[in-house]
Design a protein around this motif. Structure first.
Motif, PDB file in Angstrom:
ATOM      1  N   PRO A 173       0.820  -1.217   0.000  1.00 35.94           N
ATOM      2  CA  PRO A 173       0.000   0.000   0.000  1.00 35.94           C
ATOM      3  C   PRO A 173       0.852   1.265   0.000  1.00 35.94           C
ATOM      4  O   PRO A 173       2.016   1.251   0.398  1.00 35.94           O
ATOM      5  CB  PRO A 173      -0.792  -0.114   1.301  1.00 35.94           C
ATOM      6  CG  PRO A 173       0.107  -0.879   2.196  1.00 35.94           C
ATOM      7  CD  PRO A 173       0.835  -1.856   1.305  1.00 35.94           C
ATOM      8  N   LYS A 174       0.243   2.359  -0.436  1.00 39.12           N
ATOM      9  CA  LYS A 174       0.887   3.669  -0.334  1.00 39.12           C
ATOM     10  C   LYS A 174       0.639   4.216   1.060  1.00 39.12           C
ATOM     11  O   LYS A 174      -0.267   3.784   1.766  1.00 39.12           O
ATOM     12  CB  LYS A 174       0.326   4.610  -1.391  1.00 39.12           C
ATOM     13  CG  LYS A 174       0.669   4.163  -2.798  1.00 39.12           C
ATOM     14  CD  LYS A 174       0.207   5.159  -3.814  1.00 39.12           C
ATOM     15  CE  LYS A 174       0.585   4.677  -5.205  1.00 39.12           C
ATOM     16  NZ  LYS A 174       0.145   5.569  -6.235  1.00 39.12           N
ATOM     17  N   LEU A 175       1.442   5.179   1.467  1.00 35.72           N
ATOM     18  CA  LEU A 175       1.344   5.724   2.820  1.00 35.72           C
ATOM     19  C   LEU A 175       0.023   6.449   3.075  1.00 35.72           C
ATOM     20  O   LEU A 175      -0.452   6.494   4.201  1.00 35.72           O
ATOM     21  CB  LEU A 175       2.513   6.666   3.094  1.00 35.72           C
ATOM     22  CG  LEU A 175       3.882   5.989   3.177  1.00 35.72           C
ATOM     23  CD1 LEU A 175       4.967   7.026   3.358  1.00 35.72           C
ATOM     24  CD2 LEU A 175       3.905   4.983   4.307  1.00 35.72           C
ATOM     25  N   ASP A 176      -0.590   7.014   2.035  1.00 37.93           N
ATOM     26  CA  ASP A 176      -1.836   7.767   2.233  1.00 37.93           C
ATOM     27  C   ASP A 176      -3.085   6.887   2.230  1.00 37.93           C
ATOM     28  O   ASP A 176      -4.191   7.386   2.390  1.00 37.93           O
ATOM     29  CB  ASP A 176      -1.966   8.868   1.187  1.00 37.93           C
ATOM     30  CG  ASP A 176      -2.103   8.323  -0.230  1.00 37.93           C
ATOM     31  OD1 ASP A 176      -1.733   7.142  -0.447  1.00 37.93           O
ATOM     32  OD2 ASP A 176      -2.566   9.071  -1.102  1.00 37.93           O
ATOM     33  N   SER A 177      -2.925   5.579   2.092  1.00 33.04           N
ATOM     34  CA  SER A 177      -4.068   4.662   2.095  1.00 33.04           C
ATOM     35  C   SER A 177      -4.685   4.586   3.489  1.00 33.04           C
ATOM     36  O   SER A 177      -3.994   4.462   4.487  1.00 33.04           O
ATOM     37  CB  SER A 177      -3.615   3.265   1.659  1.00 33.04           C
ATOM     38  OG  SER A 177      -4.687   2.357   1.750  1.00 33.04           O
ATOM     39  N   LYS A 178      -6.019   4.678   3.558  1.00 34.70           N
ATOM     40  CA  LYS A 178      -6.722   4.627   4.843  1.00 34.70           C
ATOM     41  C   LYS A 178      -7.514   3.335   4.994  1.00 34.70           C
ATOM     42  O   LYS A 178      -8.379   3.226   5.837  1.00 34.70           O
ATOM     43  CB  LYS A 178      -7.647   5.826   4.982  1.00 34.70           C
ATOM     44  CG  LYS A 178      -6.872   7.127   5.042  1.00 34.70           C
ATOM     45  CD  LYS A 178      -7.755   8.277   5.386  1.00 34.70           C
ATOM     46  CE  LYS A 178      -6.966   9.534   5.425  1.00 34.70           C
ATOM     47  NZ  LYS A 178      -6.871  10.077   6.736  1.00 34.70           N
ATOM     48  N   ARG A 179      -7.223   2.371   4.157  1.00 32.74           N
ATOM     49  CA  ARG A 179      -7.914   1.087   4.198  1.00 32.74           C
ATOM     50  C   ARG A 179      -7.077   0.072   4.971  1.00 32.74           C
ATOM     51  O   ARG A 179      -5.860   0.007   4.814  1.00 32.74           O
ATOM     52  CB  ARG A 179      -8.147   0.599   2.777  1.00 32.74           C
ATOM     53  CG  ARG A 179      -8.941  -0.659   2.680  1.00 32.74           C
ATOM     54  CD  ARG A 179      -9.264  -0.979   1.242  1.00 32.74           C
ATOM     55  NE  ARG A 179      -9.701  -2.355   1.171  1.00 32.74           N
ATOM     56  CZ  ARG A 179      -9.533  -3.130   0.119  1.00 32.74           C
ATOM     57  NH1 ARG A 179      -8.967  -2.668  -0.963  1.00 32.74           N
ATOM     58  NH2 ARG A 179      -9.945  -4.367   0.135  1.00 32.74           N
ATOM     59  N   ILE A 180      -7.740  -0.741   5.803  1.00 33.12           N
ATOM     60  CA  ILE A 180      -7.074  -1.748   6.616  1.00 33.12           C
ATOM     61  C   ILE A 180      -7.794  -3.075   6.435  1.00 33.12           C
ATOM     62  O   ILE A 180      -9.023  -3.134   6.468  1.00 33.12           O
ATOM     63  CB  ILE A 180      -7.100  -1.370   8.113  1.00 33.12           C
ATOM     64  CG1 ILE A 180      -6.363  -0.059   8.346  1.00 33.12           C
ATOM     65  CG2 ILE A 180      -6.500  -2.473   8.956  1.00 33.12           C
ATOM     66  CD1 ILE A 180      -6.522   0.465   9.738  1.00 33.12           C
ATOM     67  N   VAL A 181      -7.037  -4.151   6.241  1.00 28.02           N
ATOM     68  CA  VAL A 181      -7.592  -5.501   6.213  1.00 28.02           C
ATOM     69  C   VAL A 181      -6.978  -6.251   7.384  1.00 28.02           C
ATOM     70  O   VAL A 181      -5.771  -6.256   7.565  1.00 28.02           O
ATOM     71  CB  VAL A 181      -7.286  -6.214   4.881  1.00 28.02           C
ATOM     72  CG1 VAL A 181      -7.644  -7.672   4.952  1.00 28.02           C
ATOM     73  CG2 VAL A 181      -8.035  -5.555   3.747  1.00 28.02           C
ATOM     74  N   THR A 182      -7.837  -6.879   8.202  1.00 25.51           N
ATOM     75  CA  THR A 182      -7.376  -7.594   9.385  1.00 25.51           C
ATOM     76  C   THR A 182      -7.632  -9.086   9.225  1.00 25.51           C
ATOM     77  O   THR A 182      -8.732  -9.498   8.854  1.00 25.51           O
ATOM     78  CB  THR A 182      -8.136  -7.092  10.637  1.00 25.51           C
ATOM     79  OG1 THR A 182      -7.955  -5.694  10.746  1.00 25.51           O
ATOM     80  CG2 THR A 182      -7.620  -7.770  11.883  1.00 25.51           C
ATOM     81  N   PHE A 183      -6.601  -9.870   9.504  1.00 29.95           N
ATOM     82  CA  PHE A 183      -6.712 -11.320   9.580  1.00 29.95           C
ATOM     83  C   PHE A 183      -6.454 -11.698  11.032  1.00 29.95           C
ATOM     84  O   PHE A 183      -5.364 -11.484  11.550  1.00 29.95           O
ATOM     85  CB  PHE A 183      -5.683 -12.010   8.687  1.00 29.95           C
ATOM     86  CG  PHE A 183      -5.898 -11.797   7.222  1.00 29.95           C
ATOM     87  CD1 PHE A 183      -6.780 -12.589   6.521  1.00 29.95           C
ATOM     88  CD2 PHE A 183      -5.215 -10.800   6.545  1.00 29.95           C
ATOM     89  CE1 PHE A 183      -6.977 -12.403   5.165  1.00 29.95           C
ATOM     90  CE2 PHE A 183      -5.405 -10.604   5.187  1.00 29.95           C
ATOM     91  CZ  PHE A 183      -6.290 -11.404   4.500  1.00 29.95           C
ATOM     92  N   SER A 184      -7.450 -12.249  11.695  1.00 25.51           N
ATOM     93  CA  SER A 184      -7.327 -12.602  13.108  1.00 25.51           C
ATOM     94  C   SER A 184      -7.565 -14.098  13.274  1.00 25.51           C
ATOM     95  O   SER A 184      -8.594 -14.623  12.847  1.00 25.51           O
ATOM     96  CB  SER A 184      -8.343 -11.807  13.919  1.00 25.51           C
ATOM     97  OG  SER A 184      -8.281 -12.154  15.267  1.00 25.51           O
ATOM     98  N   ASN A 185      -6.618 -14.776  13.917  1.00 24.19           N
ATOM     99  CA  ASN A 185      -6.702 -16.218  14.120  1.00 24.19           C
ATOM    100  C   ASN A 185      -7.330 -16.506  15.480  1.00 24.19           C
ATOM    101  O   ASN A 185      -6.857 -16.027  16.499  1.00 24.19           O
ATOM    102  CB  ASN A 185      -5.300 -16.822  14.040  1.00 24.19           C
ATOM    103  CG  ASN A 185      -5.298 -18.301  14.311  1.00 24.19           C
ATOM    104  OD1 ASN A 185      -6.292 -18.981  14.109  1.00 24.19           O
ATOM    105  ND2 ASN A 185      -4.187 -18.797  14.786  1.00 24.19           N
TER     106      ASN A 185
END
Length: 116
Positions: free
Chosen positions: A35-47
């Motif tokens: 991602p670029k630094l200005d991206s405000k999107r987050i994807v979380t993988f939680s086990n």
């Protein structure tokens, strides 16, 4: 739900502590571009007990000062359970199997493969 951003997401991985968990984290990490630094999107993988939860978020700076952040969940959410991990590419028929889910073994309920 908000509108889905098309920017590349930052990735967060939780509870992938074992050697196989780190291997799965590596596989999932390479699905997404950097991602670029200005991206405000987050994807979380939680086990959680070898079930991997997938969540999409967008963050904004909150009104509580420079250190407050507000998360908004967007897009799809789902649970994953791995069936098989192979060493190689999809085109290889003779790829070595690294790990296989065996749910009917006597100790299967006690063991966790991807995290503690």
């Amino acid at each position: 739900m908000g509108k889905m951003s098309e920017k590349y997401p930052h990735l967060i991985f939780e509870r992938f502590t074992t050697q196989m968990g780190k291997r799965v984290m590596d596989i999932l990490k390479h699905i997404f571009p950097v991602p670029k630094l200005d991206s405000k999107r987050i994807v979380t993988f939680s086990n959680e007990s070898d079930f991997i939860s997938f969540r999409n978020h967008v963050y904004d700076k909150g009104e509580g000062g420079p250190k407050s952040i507000e998360l908004k969940e967007i897009g799809p959410r789902f649970e994953l359970r791995l069936y098989q991990v192979k060493l190689g590419t999809l085109e290889q028929d003779e790829a070595e199997v690294e790990w296989v889910l065996r749910p009917y073994m006597n100790t299967a309920k006690k063991r966790q493969f991807f995290g503690e």
